[in-house]
Motif scaffolding. Structure first.
Motif, short mmCIF file in Angstrom:
data_model
loop_
_atom_site.label_atom_id
_atom_site.label_comp_id
_atom_site.label_asym_id
_atom_site.label_seq_id
_atom_site.Cartn_x
_atom_site.Cartn_y
_atom_site.Cartn_z
N LEU A 36 0.83 -1.20 0.00
CA LEU A 36 0.00 0.00 0.00
C LEU A 36 0.86 1.26 0.00
CD1 LEU A 36 -2.79 -1.08 2.50
CD2 LEU A 36 -2.98 -0.84 0.02
N ARG A 103 -1.80 -7.46 -12.79
CA ARG A 103 -3.19 -7.51 -12.35
C ARG A 103 -3.40 -8.55 -11.25
NH1 ARG A 103 -6.84 -4.71 -15.56
NH2 ARG A 103 -5.91 -3.81 -17.43
N LEU A 106 -2.48 -6.93 -7.98
CA LEU A 106 -3.50 -5.95 -7.57
C LEU A 106 -4.75 -6.66 -7.07
CD1 LEU A 106 -3.09 -3.35 -10.41
CD2 LEU A 106 -2.57 -3.01 -8.00
N ALA A 107 -5.15 -7.71 -7.77
CA ALA A 107 -6.34 -8.46 -7.35
C ALA A 107 -6.11 -9.11 -5.99
CB ALA A 107 -6.69 -9.52 -8.39
N CYS A 110 -6.38 -6.45 -3.34
CA CYS A 110 -7.80 -6.12 -3.13
C CYS A 110 -8.50 -7.18 -2.28
CB CYS A 110 -8.53 -5.96 -4.45
SG CYS A 110 -8.08 -4.48 -5.37
N LEU A 111 -8.25 -8.43 -2.58
CA LEU A 111 -8.89 -9.52 -1.84
C LEU A 111 -8.44 -9.57 -0.38
CD1 LEU A 111 -8.93 -12.36 -4.49
CD2 LEU A 111 -10.89 -11.12 -3.55
N LEU A 113 -7.60 -6.95 1.36
CA LEU A 113 -8.25 -5.83 2.05
C LEU A 113 -9.73 -6.08 2.24
CD1 LEU A 113 -6.49 -2.86 0.27
CD2 LEU A 113 -6.09 -3.70 2.60
N ASP A 114 -10.38 -6.63 1.22
CA ASP A 114 -11.82 -6.89 1.31
C ASP A 114 -12.16 -8.07 0.41
OD1 ASP A 114 -14.57 -6.94 1.39
OD2 ASP A 114 -14.84 -4.93 0.60
N CYS A 117 -14.66 -7.49 -2.47
CA CYS A 117 -14.49 -6.39 -3.42
C CYS A 117 -14.53 -6.85 -4.86
CB CYS A 117 -13.19 -5.63 -3.16
SG CYS A 117 -11.72 -6.44 -3.78
N CYS A 118 -14.10 -8.04 -5.14
CA CYS A 118 -13.94 -8.47 -6.54
C CYS A 118 -14.91 -9.56 -6.95
CB CYS A 118 -12.51 -8.94 -6.75
SG CYS A 118 -11.29 -7.68 -6.32
#
Length: 119
Positions: A36, A103, A106-107, A110-111, A113-114, A117-118
């Motif tokens: 981050l 990607r 990044l995915a 994201c996963l 963190l939440d 989200c995806c």
């Protein structure tokens, strides 16, 4: 004297349980925080946006520098930080170095963190 952060390998996408699943340990928190921190700069966010929206999925540093209005050396520094965090990969082709967003990394971030989200 400032405390030195431990060196960790960030070349692979972050992989740990989502932070919302249960409290995470210090090592996992450090892995997430360093990634981050690497993207927590307006120029780096803009570079990631340019890479992610590139029609052919990759851009050379000179073109990126022109598009963000910075010198090639400054853009190279920012791309280096993103590469060290495992968010960008670079490949030399002749006289050019082409950069791509990872990607998968990044995915994974994201996963972590939440997890919703995806989906």
């Amino acid at each position: 004297m400032p405390k030195a952060l431990p060196v960790i390998d960030m070349s692979a996408p972050v992989c740990c349980a989502p932070v919302a699943a249960a409290p995470i340990d210090q090592a996992a928190a450090l892995e997430v925080a360093l990634r981050l921190k690497a993207i927590a700069d307006p120029v780096r966010v803009q570079l990631m946006s340019l890479l992610l929206t590139s029609p052919n999925g990759e851009e050379n540093g000179g073109d990126l520098a022109t598009r963000v209005g910075l010198s090639e050396s400054t853009v190279s520094h920012h791309l280096g930080q993103l590469r060290k965090a495992g968010l960008v990969e670079s490949e030399r082709r002749g006289m050019n170095i082409l950069h791509r967003a990872r990607r998968d990394a990044l995915a994974a971030l994201c996963l972590v963190l939440d997890p919703n989200c995806c989906t």
